[in-house]
Scaffold this motif. Structure first.
Motif, PDB file in Angstrom:
ATOM      1  N   LYS A  82       0.841  -1.207   0.000  1.00 15.33           N
ATOM      2  CA  LYS A  82       0.000   0.000   0.000  1.00 15.33           C
ATOM      3  C   LYS A  82       0.872   1.251   0.000  1.00 15.33           C
ATOM      4  O   LYS A  82       0.616   2.201  -0.745  1.00 15.33           O
ATOM      5  N   LYS A  83       1.901   1.243   0.841  1.00 16.74           N
ATOM      6  CA  LYS A  83       2.791   2.405   0.909  1.00 16.74           C
ATOM      7  C   LYS A  83       3.472   2.647  -0.431  1.00 16.74           C
ATOM      8  O   LYS A  83       3.601   3.782  -0.891  1.00 16.74           O
ATOM      9  N   GLN A  84       3.896   1.556  -1.050  1.00 18.50           N
ATOM     10  CA  GLN A  84       4.588   1.705  -2.338  1.00 18.50           C
ATOM     11  C   GLN A  84       3.639   2.213  -3.415  1.00 18.50           C
ATOM     12  O   GLN A  84       4.044   2.974  -4.281  1.00 18.50           O
ATOM     13  N   ILE A  85       2.410   1.743  -3.338  1.00 23.44           N
ATOM     14  CA  ILE A  85       1.409   2.223  -4.306  1.00 23.44           C
ATOM     15  C   ILE A  85       1.249   3.732  -4.176  1.00 23.44           C
ATOM     16  O   ILE A  85       1.191   4.466  -5.158  1.00 23.44           O
ATOM     17  N   ILE A  86       1.233   4.184  -2.926  1.00 24.76           N
ATOM     18  CA  ILE A  86       1.100   5.627  -2.678  1.00 24.76           C
ATOM     19  C   ILE A  86       2.354   6.357  -3.167  1.00 24.76           C
ATOM     20  O   ILE A  86       2.272   7.366  -3.869  1.00 24.76           O
ATOM     21  N   GLU A  87       3.519   5.818  -2.787  1.00 24.34           N
ATOM     22  CA  GLU A  87       4.771   6.481  -3.157  1.00 24.34           C
ATOM     23  C   GLU A  87       4.972   6.558  -4.668  1.00 24.34           C
ATOM     24  O   GLU A  87       5.542   7.502  -5.193  1.00 24.34           O
ATOM     25  N   GLU A  88       4.512   5.516  -5.353  1.00 26.94           N
ATOM     26  CA  GLU A  88       4.676   5.492  -6.804  1.00 26.94           C
ATOM     27  C   GLU A  88       3.652   6.375  -7.493  1.00 26.94           C
ATOM     28  O   GLU A  88       3.661   6.508  -8.711  1.00 26.94           O
TER      29      GLU A  88
END
Lengths: 185, 231
Positions: free
Chosen positions: A171-177
């Motif tokens: 989820k965090k990576q989805i946001i960061e990307e």
């Protein structure tokens, strides 16, 4: 009597299946473990541990195709190898503790686009093995948390925590990307 | 997005993984000859899988047949000589085939169904040591310990504690006989095939088994030394 005969066939089939998987995959599994452990005897131990796990879940394994079973055994032996590696380092296993503080919530995510799915796939594949494996066992093999714990040789609590963290990392990576337009809550 | 939707999305993406997405080690294979220790442990595991997967109905039927055969044999033996009865077991049911025998416990009705008590040999044959990682297959009804030669040469000694209901070894009795013995005052039997000695006995609660390629006296000494592990 027919039921008895069918049951006998089923038993033989399970035994035969297990033996076939053993002969087909032991070398590949050894290779996998050896790359992590760099020690032949420990690698053999890891292979054996993996087959013990598989034996405990023989009913589940029976439903898998050859390729699925092979990939499953690779995941299991890889985790067995990591466990032995940690034991050899004389590290006491640390129970992960979940305090619920790392929850990530997402809203309004357009998940249907092909581009998004492809990026998500790459994010999963790029994850650390321990998180990727738990996701694959959960969603590809449709395993219950208890079965995952057994396959990976960890406690049920740890399996749940690992799964929770894996999803949060994603989820965090989805946001960061910048893969979504919504806001975190 | 709800947690459930996120789960569904993950599942749909992961379900589309193909073979290349799984981390299969690439590169050339270096052929590996697995050690005898590994092959032996796997053989035991395969045997465990075989026996644990046998459906209850089949066991019940086979046991009923076995009991009938043993009863018939007992009556026949009783009609012959008292010497012939020496080899009949009270607590074991050997099912004899042409090349092998499967031996089961005959009094598992009130036996423990878990390993509340555990047993290990106090005496270990000279030159052997307990393996670093004992094999525990508790939900398969066996606790297994392996003692390896300290110098790395020769073969291992294996000690196992079985739940009675799960004890069903496949023993090579082609040209060999099960010999009734007493271990720690309990009924047991011995099978000797060349240098390989196998001893099993019923200690009231569990079936204990020890086997190895050492002398009968040494193995018997280990068997006699088995004690309950104090927790």
């Amino acid at each position: 009597m027919l039921g008895v005969y069918l049951a006998m066939l089923n038993t033989d089939a399970q035994k035969q299946r297990f033996e076939t998987l053993y002969h087909q995959n032991k070398s590949l599994m050894f290779q996998t473990a050896c790359r992590i452990l760099n020690n032949k005897q420990n690698a053999e131990d890891a292979v054996h541990d993996a087959f013990v796990s598989a034996a405990k879940q023989i009913d589940k394994v029976m439903t898998m195709s050859d390729v699925q079973a092979r990939n499953y055994l690779i995941i299991v032996v890889r985790n067995a190898a990591y466990r032995i590696y940690n034991q050899c380092k004389m590290e006491s296993p640390v129970e992960e503790v979940y305090d619920g503080s790392d929850n990530v919530h997402m809203v309004e995510l357009d998940v249907e686009t092909k581009d998004f799915r492809e990026k998500l796939r790459r994010l999963i594949l790029a994850m650390d093995d321990k998180y990727k494996d738990v996701l694959i066992l959960k969603y590809f093999y449709s395993m219950q948390d208890q079965e995952i714990a057994q396959a990976l040789g960890i406690t049920l609590e740890n399996a749940k925590i690992r799964l929770h963290r894996a999803k949060n990392i994603l989820k965090k990576q989805i946001i960061e990307e910048g893969l979504y337009d919504g806001e975190t809550v | 997005m709800t947690e459930k939707q996120f789960d569904q999305m993950l599942a749909s993406v992961i379900l589309e993984f193909d073979d290349d997405d799984f981390a299969i080690p690439a590169g050339c294979f270096v052929p590996h000859v697995f050690s005898r220790r590994f092959e032996r442990k796997m053989k035991k595991l395969l045997r465990t899988v075989e026996h644990s997967q046998q459906p209850k109905r089949r066991i019940s039927l086979r046991r009923a047949v076995t009991v009938a055969i043993v009863a018939a044999a007992f009556l026949s033996a009783a009609a012959l000589t008292t010497g012939a009865m020496d080899n009949l077991f009270q607590y074991f049911l050997p099912e004899v085939f042409t090349t092998h025998s499967i031996v089961r416990s005959s009094n598992d009705m009130f036996a423990p169904t878990s390993f509340e008590e555990q047993y290990v040999p106090v005496y270990v044959a000279q030159g052997f040591g307990l393996t670093r990682r004992p094999l525990v297959i508790e939900n398969r009804g066996v606790l297994s310990y392996t003692y390896e030669p300290c110098d790395g040469e020769g073969r291992e000694i294996s000690f196992c504690q079985y739940l009675k209901a799960d004890y069903a070894p496949n023993l090579n009795t082609e040209n060999h006989e099960l010999e009734k013995i007493t271990v720690q005052g309990y009924e047991g039997f011995k099978l000797v095939i060349r240098e390989h000695v196998y001893i099993a006995w019923d200690n009231g609660d569990y079936i204990l088994e020890i086997d190895g390629f050492i002398s009968e006296n040494e193995l018997m000494k280990m068997a006699e030394s088995v004690q309950k592990v104090e927790k």
